[in-house]
Design a protein around this motif. Structure first.
Motif, short mmCIF file in Angstrom:
data_model
loop_
_atom_site.label_atom_id
_atom_site.label_comp_id
_atom_site.label_asym_id
_atom_site.label_seq_id
_atom_site.Cartn_x
_atom_site.Cartn_y
_atom_site.Cartn_z
N THR A 1 0.83 -1.20 0.00
CA THR A 1 0.00 0.00 0.00
C THR A 1 0.87 1.26 0.00
N VAL B 1 -6.34 3.19 -4.32
CA VAL B 1 -5.35 2.53 -3.46
C VAL B 1 -5.94 2.28 -2.07
N ALA C 1 1.26 6.58 -6.80
CA ALA C 1 0.13 7.46 -7.11
C ALA C 1 0.54 8.92 -7.02
N LEU D 1 2.25 1.76 -3.43
CA LEU D 1 1.23 2.26 -4.36
C LEU D 1 0.90 3.72 -4.11
#
Length: 70
Positions: free
Chosen positions: A20, A42, A27, A23
Motif C-alpha cells: 500500500t 489505493v 500514485a 502504491l
C-alpha cells in the motif's frame, strides 16, 4: 492484538502495508485526474486486501450480511 494467530498472517499484514505504501508513492507521481482517482483506488484496494488477509468470510461483504459484519 494478534495473539493466537500464525506468524504468517502477521507477515501478510506487513506485506499489504508495504504494498500500500508503495502504491501511494506511485500514485503521488501521477498527474491530473489520474492522481485524484489513484488515491481512493489505493485506499479501497488496501482495505479489501486487509480484510482478506484478516480471514473473515467474503460472504459478509454482501449487503444483506452487513449487519453481521458490523
Amino acid at each position: 492484538m494478534i495473539g493466537g494467530l500464525s506468524g504468517w498472517r502477521a507477515l501478510l499484514w506487513v506485506a499489504v502495508a508495504v504494498a500500500t505504501a508503495a502504491l501511494v508513492l506511485l500514485a503521488g507521481r501521477t498527474r491530473g485526474w489520474l492522481r485524484v482517482a489513484a488515491y481512493p483506488a489505493v485506499a479501497l484496494a488496501a482495505l479489501f486486501a486487509g480484510y482478506v488477509v484478516s480471514g473473515p468470510e467474503l460472504e459478509l461483504l454482501r449487503p444483506r450480511h452487513w449487519d453481521e459484519l458490523v
